[in-house]
Design an enzyme around this catalytic site. Structure first.
Site, PDB file in Angstrom:
ATOM      1  CG  HIS A  59      -3.050  -8.329  10.384  1.00 20.85           C
ATOM      2  ND1 HIS A  59      -2.838  -7.608   9.325  1.00 20.85           N
ATOM      3  CD2 HIS A  59      -3.371  -7.049  11.129  1.00 20.85           C
ATOM      4  CE1 HIS A  59      -2.740  -5.859   9.265  1.00 20.85           C
ATOM      5  NE2 HIS A  59      -3.381  -5.824  10.747  1.00 20.85           N
TER       6      HIS A  59
ATOM      7  NE  ARG B 225      -6.004 -10.289   1.544  1.00 18.89           N
ATOM      8  CZ  ARG B 225      -4.554 -11.096   2.342  1.00 18.89           C
ATOM      9  NH1 ARG B 225      -4.235 -12.196   2.559  1.00 18.89           N
ATOM     10  NH2 ARG B 225      -3.923  -9.708   2.704  1.00 18.89           N
TER      11      ARG B 225
ATOM     12  N   GLY C  86      -0.447  -0.286   2.303  1.00 13.48           N
ATOM     13  CA  GLY C  86      -0.778  -1.422   3.681  1.00 13.48           C
ATOM     14  C   GLY C  86      -0.671  -2.859   3.630  1.00 13.48           C
TER      15      GLY C  86
ATOM     16  CD  GLU D  57      -0.320  -1.579   7.947  1.00 12.30           C
ATOM     17  OE1 GLU D  57      -1.307  -1.198   8.454  1.00 12.30           O
ATOM     18  OE2 GLU D  57      -0.382  -1.675   6.627  1.00 12.30           O
TER      19      GLU D  57
ATOM     20  CD  GLU E  61      -3.186   8.225   1.141  1.00  7.18           C
ATOM     21  OE1 GLU E  61      -4.008   8.879   1.324  1.00  7.18           O
ATOM     22  OE2 GLU E  61      -2.314   7.870   1.003  1.00  7.18           O
TER      23      GLU E  61
ATOM     24  CD  GLU F  10      -6.715  -7.760   0.321  1.00 12.33           C
ATOM     25  OE1 GLU F  10      -6.920  -7.128   0.056  1.00 12.33           O
ATOM     26  OE2 GLU F  10      -6.540  -8.763   1.825  1.00 12.33           O
TER      27      GLU F  10
ATOM     28  CD  GLU G 134     -11.884  -1.710   4.974  1.00  8.28           C
ATOM     29  OE1 GLU G 134     -11.074  -2.202   4.804  1.00  8.28           O
ATOM     30  OE2 GLU G 134     -12.592  -2.749   6.158  1.00  8.28           O
TER      31      GLU G 134
END
Length: 391
Positions: free
Chosen positions: A34, A43, A67, A89, A118, A132, A141
């Site tokens: 992080h 970013r 996320g 998260e 989801e 992101e 990923e």
């Protein structure tokens, strides 16, 4: 003071153990990960600009942050005036995320939810999804799968995605430093030529779909960047991201050595609006991870190609067929494949941007046809205006 007293909106009806077979979510419990992302200024500042420079659009909106991690994007959305932010998260990082929100969200705008975006349930559809989700060369990923599923489940019919579009770019590159360290070294080992080892290393990387992650400078490019694929994130479907295949022929723009193909991505915060006033007032922002932009933690992804003679000349045409396919063993990973093509005998896609005669002729004809159509449209509009003037 209890957690519920600090943030009355933080009751999580979706709370349950998140399945993490491949260790993907637990990897994001590493605080260094992080820190790396937050310290990536291109970013983080791209998201900050896209959110805060569009306060008028986000004000009063309901937002979902997929996320959420440390919650920085949720906090940006709160600052921009969103009335509700669902910070979703799935990793164990969620406990620290709740503390961060408690320290910074005095009005209870942000609700932290532990789970996969989801799979969770929300009481309402959201106006905006922020995430992101990008990995190396965009797709590594494969978090995009989750974003697409969450979009279809949670986003309003007229909702907006942040970012709204994503593109993968590629170019031929020269890798003098890499080749010196990994290939040329084997040419003289205590006076003995072990070059077969170098070829084996390159061939194994290519056959195994193992790219290199490195920073490429603009002067290492041998060709103009070309688009490999593009996604409109409001509408892209799962079957479009399972596999990406692309065939390219490009003209080399200087003498050099063709050592590989570099891949990178660009995301755009440029939603399509049907309301012209909203469209005109929206500030577009781009996050470009290419070699001609500021370096990011994604760097560039390079597929090194084994060539007996890597020398190329200006205007020489080189071609390749690239594939990116989700691994059946672990769908979060993509298998990369690359085959070099013969510009003289292999079929070129049409249109093709290389400078070979037949491709240049086809491009010129298409350009003339487009110009003729524009002239015809202008003439039609002029005829309509003239009739209106007469009447």
């Amino acid at each position: 003071m209890s957690e519920m007293e600090l943030n009355g909106n933080d009751k999580d009806i979706n709370e349950k153990k998140v399945e993490d077979k491949d260790g993907y979510f637990s990897s994001y419990n590493d605080l260094e990960v992080h820190k790396l992302m937050l310290q990536d200024k291109p970013r983080t500042e791209a998201y900050e600009k896209a959110i805060l420079q569009n306060k008028d659009f986000l004000k009063g909106k309901t937002v979902m942050d997929i996320g959420a991690g440390t919650g920085i994007l949720s906090l940006f959305a709160m600052k921009a005036g969103a009335t509700k932010v669902y910070a979703v998260e799935a990793s164990p990082m969620v406990d620290l995320l709740r503390e961060i929100v408690q320290w910074n969200d005095e009005t209870g705008v942000i609700e932290v939810i532990h789970g996969k975006a989801e799979e969770i349930n929300l009481p309402v559809k959201v106006d905006v999804i922020i995430s992101e989700w990008m990995g190396f060369y965009l797709l590594h990923e494969s978090m995009l799968d989750s974003v697409i599923k969450a979009r279809d489940k949670h986003l309003q019919d007229d909702g907006v995605m942040f970012p709204s579009h994503a593109s993968i770019y590629g170019a031929a590159v020269q890798l003098d430093g890499y080749m010196q360290e990994n290939v040329n070294f084997w040419e003289s080992v205590y006076g003995f030529n072990m070059n077969p080892v170098a070829q084996k290393v390159l061939e194994s990387k290519l056959s195994g779909g193992q790219p290199e992650i490195m920073s490429i400078s603009e002067d290492q490019l041998l060709s103009d960047p070309c688009i490999i694929t593009e996604f409109d994130l409001r509408w892209v479907q799962l079957d479009e991201v399972v596999a990406v295949r692309d065939r390219k022929f490009v003209s080399v723009n200087r003498d050099g050595k063709f050592h590989g193909i570099a891949l990178w991505f660009k995301t755009d915060f440029k939603p399509i609006f049907y309301d012209e006033d909203v469209s005109d007032s929206f500030t577009s922002v781009a996050l470009d991870t290419g070699p001609n932009s500021l370096c990011t933690h994604w760097k560039q992804t390079v597929i090194v190609v084994p060539r007996v003679n890597p020398d190329v000349e200006r205007d020489e045409v080189v071609g390749w067929e690239l594939s990116m396919e989700q691994s059946q063993e672990n769908p979060r990973h993509y298998q990369l494949g690359l085959s070099l093509l013969d510009p003289a005998s292999d079929e070129h896609p049409m249109p093709c941007s290389c400078k070979m005669a037949r491709c240049a002729l086809f491009a010129a004809l298409m350009e003339k046809e487009e110009a003729d159509l524009e002239d015809l449209e202008d003439m039609s509009c002029q005829a309509v205006d003239n009739r209106d003037d007469v009447s």
